[in-house]
Motif scaffolding. Structure first.
Motif, PDB file in Angstrom:
ATOM      1  N   THR A   1       0.834  -1.202   0.000  1.00  0.00           N
ATOM      2  CA  THR A   1       0.000   0.000   0.000  1.00  0.00           C
ATOM      3  C   THR A   1       0.865   1.247   0.000  1.00  0.00           C
ATOM      4  OG1 THR A   1      -0.109  -0.108   2.411  1.00  0.00           O
ATOM      5  CG2 THR A   1      -1.977  -1.042   1.191  1.00  0.00           C
ATOM      6  N   HIS A   2       0.288   2.303  -0.511  1.00  0.00           N
ATOM      7  CA  HIS A   2       0.854   3.642  -0.431  1.00  0.00           C
ATOM      8  C   HIS A   2      -0.188   4.460   0.328  1.00  0.00           C
ATOM      9  CE1 HIS A   2       2.946   7.303  -1.894  1.00  0.00           C
ATOM     10  NE2 HIS A   2       3.995   6.493  -1.810  1.00  0.00           N
TER      11      HIS A   2
ATOM     12  N   THR B   1      -2.925   6.312  -0.788  1.00  0.00           N
ATOM     13  CA  THR B   1      -4.301   6.095  -1.252  1.00  0.00           C
ATOM     14  C   THR B   1      -4.405   4.915  -2.214  1.00  0.00           C
ATOM     15  OG1 THR B   1      -4.030   7.596  -3.140  1.00  0.00           O
ATOM     16  CG2 THR B   1      -4.848   8.560  -1.067  1.00  0.00           C
ATOM     17  N   SER B   2      -3.258   4.369  -2.608  1.00  0.00           N
ATOM     18  CA  SER B   2      -3.260   3.292  -3.596  1.00  0.00           C
ATOM     19  C   SER B   2      -2.762   1.984  -2.998  1.00  0.00           C
ATOM     20  CB  SER B   2      -2.388   3.674  -4.796  1.00  0.00           C
ATOM     21  OG  SER B   2      -1.041   3.815  -4.398  1.00  0.00           O
ATOM     22  N   MET B   3      -3.105   0.914  -3.698  1.00  0.00           N
ATOM     23  CA  MET B   3      -2.676  -0.414  -3.252  1.00  0.00           C
ATOM     24  C   MET B   3      -2.403  -1.298  -4.454  1.00  0.00           C
ATOM     25  SD  MET B   3      -6.382  -1.338  -1.725  1.00  0.00           S
ATOM     26  CE  MET B   3      -7.018   0.319  -1.976  1.00  0.00           C
ATOM     27  N   GLU B   4      -1.386  -2.141  -4.311  1.00  0.00           N
ATOM     28  CA  GLU B   4      -1.056  -3.131  -5.329  1.00  0.00           C
ATOM     29  C   GLU B   4      -1.748  -4.431  -4.958  1.00  0.00           C
ATOM     30  OE1 GLU B   4       3.128  -4.218  -7.045  1.00  0.00           O
ATOM     31  OE2 GLU B   4       2.685  -5.575  -5.369  1.00  0.00           O
ATOM     32  N   VAL B   5      -2.346  -5.070  -5.957  1.00  0.00           N
ATOM     33  CA  VAL B   5      -3.022  -6.344  -5.753  1.00  0.00           C
ATOM     34  C   VAL B   5      -2.380  -7.384  -6.668  1.00  0.00           C
ATOM     35  CG1 VAL B   5      -5.225  -7.578  -5.900  1.00  0.00           C
ATOM     36  CG2 VAL B   5      -5.189  -5.180  -5.174  1.00  0.00           C
ATOM     37  N   PHE B   6      -1.973  -8.507  -6.083  1.00  0.00           N
ATOM     38  CA  PHE B   6      -1.440  -9.630  -6.851  1.00  0.00           C
ATOM     39  C   PHE B   6      -2.581 -10.567  -7.204  1.00  0.00           C
ATOM     40  CE2 PHE B   6       0.172 -14.061  -6.796  1.00  0.00           C
ATOM     41  CZ  PHE B   6       0.968 -14.003  -7.931  1.00  0.00           C
ATOM     42  N   VAL B   7      -2.593 -11.022  -8.454  1.00  0.00           N
ATOM     43  CA  VAL B   7      -3.639 -11.937  -8.919  1.00  0.00           C
ATOM     44  C   VAL B   7      -2.982 -13.152  -9.553  1.00  0.00           C
ATOM     45  CG1 VAL B   7      -5.635 -12.218 -10.427  1.00  0.00           C
ATOM     46  CG2 VAL B   7      -5.175  -9.992  -9.391  1.00  0.00           C
ATOM     47  N   LYS B   8      -3.523 -14.310  -9.217  1.00  0.00           N
ATOM     48  CA  LYS B   8      -3.097 -15.568  -9.830  1.00  0.00           C
ATOM     49  C   LYS B   8      -4.348 -16.273 -10.341  1.00  0.00           C
ATOM     50  CE  LYS B   8      -2.339 -19.173  -7.243  1.00  0.00           C
ATOM     51  NZ  LYS B   8      -1.798 -20.131  -6.279  1.00  0.00           N
ATOM     52  N   ALA B   9      -4.299 -16.728 -11.599  1.00  0.00           N
ATOM     53  CA  ALA B   9      -5.416 -17.489 -12.160  1.00  0.00           C
ATOM     54  C   ALA B   9      -4.934 -18.907 -12.460  1.00  0.00           C
ATOM     55  CB  ALA B   9      -5.945 -16.825 -13.425  1.00  0.00           C
ATOM     56  N   VAL B  10      -5.727 -19.877 -12.035  1.00  0.00           N
ATOM     57  CA  VAL B  10      -5.395 -21.290 -12.213  1.00  0.00           C
ATOM     58  C   VAL B  10      -6.509 -21.956 -13.006  1.00  0.00           C
ATOM     59  CG1 VAL B  10      -4.989 -23.491 -11.022  1.00  0.00           C
ATOM     60  CG2 VAL B  10      -4.093 -21.361 -10.051  1.00  0.00           C
ATOM     61  N   THR B  11      -6.134 -22.656 -14.076  1.00  0.00           N
ATOM     62  CA  THR B  11      -7.112 -23.419 -14.837  1.00  0.00           C
ATOM     63  C   THR B  11      -7.073 -24.871 -14.367  1.00  0.00           C
ATOM     64  OG1 THR B  11      -7.872 -24.063 -17.039  1.00  0.00           O
ATOM     65  CG2 THR B  11      -5.502 -23.833 -16.744  1.00  0.00           C
TER      66      THR B  11
END
Length: 173
Positions: free
Chosen positions: A82-83, A85-95
Motif C-alpha cells: 500500500t501507499h 491512497t493506492s494499493m497493489e493487488v497480486f492476482v493468480k489465475a489457475v485453470t
C-alpha cells in the motif's frame, strides 16, 4: 488507521468455462479472463480499504496456459503493498481440467487500485503487512514495480499528448 495483514483481503472466484466464454479455438477469451482478474482484484482492494476503489493500472497480463471450454478458472487476489491512497493487488489465475484434476497457473498479474471517497477523490487507506514468505517476497519487491509503473504512466502521458484525440493519418477521409 490500523495496519492489516495481506490475508484479510484475499478474494477467490471460480468459474466454469462455457461455450459463450470461448473463442474459435475453444479457449477462454483473453478479455473475459481479464474481466475476471479486474473483478476479483477490485474485491480484494475494497476488502482491504473498506472504501470504494477504481482501477489505476494493470501490469502486463501474460497468458501462460490456455483455459479450455469445460475447464474451470480460479482467480485469487490479495493486497500486497500500500501507499497513501493506492494499493497493489497480486492476482493468480489457475485453470483446472475438471475431469482429470490437472491444474496449471494460466496467468499472474499486478493491478493498482486507488481508494476514493464519496466525491470520487482519493482517500487514505490502512497499511498492509505480509506474514508468509510469499507475501514478504511480493511486498519487498513492490516498490520497484511501483517505480516501473510510474515510468510507464509518464510514457503513456507522452504518447497521449503526441497522438491526441484526432487521427492525423485519416484527415483526408
Amino acid at each position: 488507521m490500523e495496519s492489516k495483514p495481506c490475508r484479510n483481503s484475499l478474494a477467490i472466484k471460480t468459474s466454469h468455462v462455457l461455450p459463450p466464454d470461448t473463442n474459435n479455438h475453444g479457449t477462454l477469451f483473453g478479455g473475459k479472463l481479464m474481466a475476471h482478474i479486474d473483478d476479483v482484484a477490485a474485491i480484494a482492494a475494497v476488502r482491504h480499504a473498506r472504501k470504494l476503489v477504481v482501477t489505476a493500472s494493470t501490469d502486463s497480463v501474460d497468458f501462460l496456459a490456455p483455459v479450455k471450454e469445460g475447464d474451470s478458472v480460479c482467480v485469487e487476489a490479495f493486497v500486497t503493498w500500500t501507499h497513501t491512497t493506492s494499493m497493489e493487488v497480486f492476482v493468480k489465475a489457475v485453470t483446472e481440467n475438471l475431469l482429470t484434476g490437472s491444474r496449471k497457473v494460466c496467468t499472474t498479474a499486478f493491478l493498482t487500485f486507488v481508494a476514493i471517497d464519496d466525491d470520487g477523490k482519493p482517500t487514505s487507506i490502512p497499511k498492509v503487512y505480509p506474514e508468509t514468505d510469499q507475501e514478504k517476497k511480493l511486498n519487498e519487491s513492490a516498490p520497484e514495480r511501483a517505480e516501473q509503473r510510474k515510468k510507464r504512466r509518464e510514457h503513456s502521458k507522452e504518447m497521449a499528448a503526441t497522438f491526441g484525440t484526432d487521427y492525423p493519418w485519416n484527415q483526408n477521409v
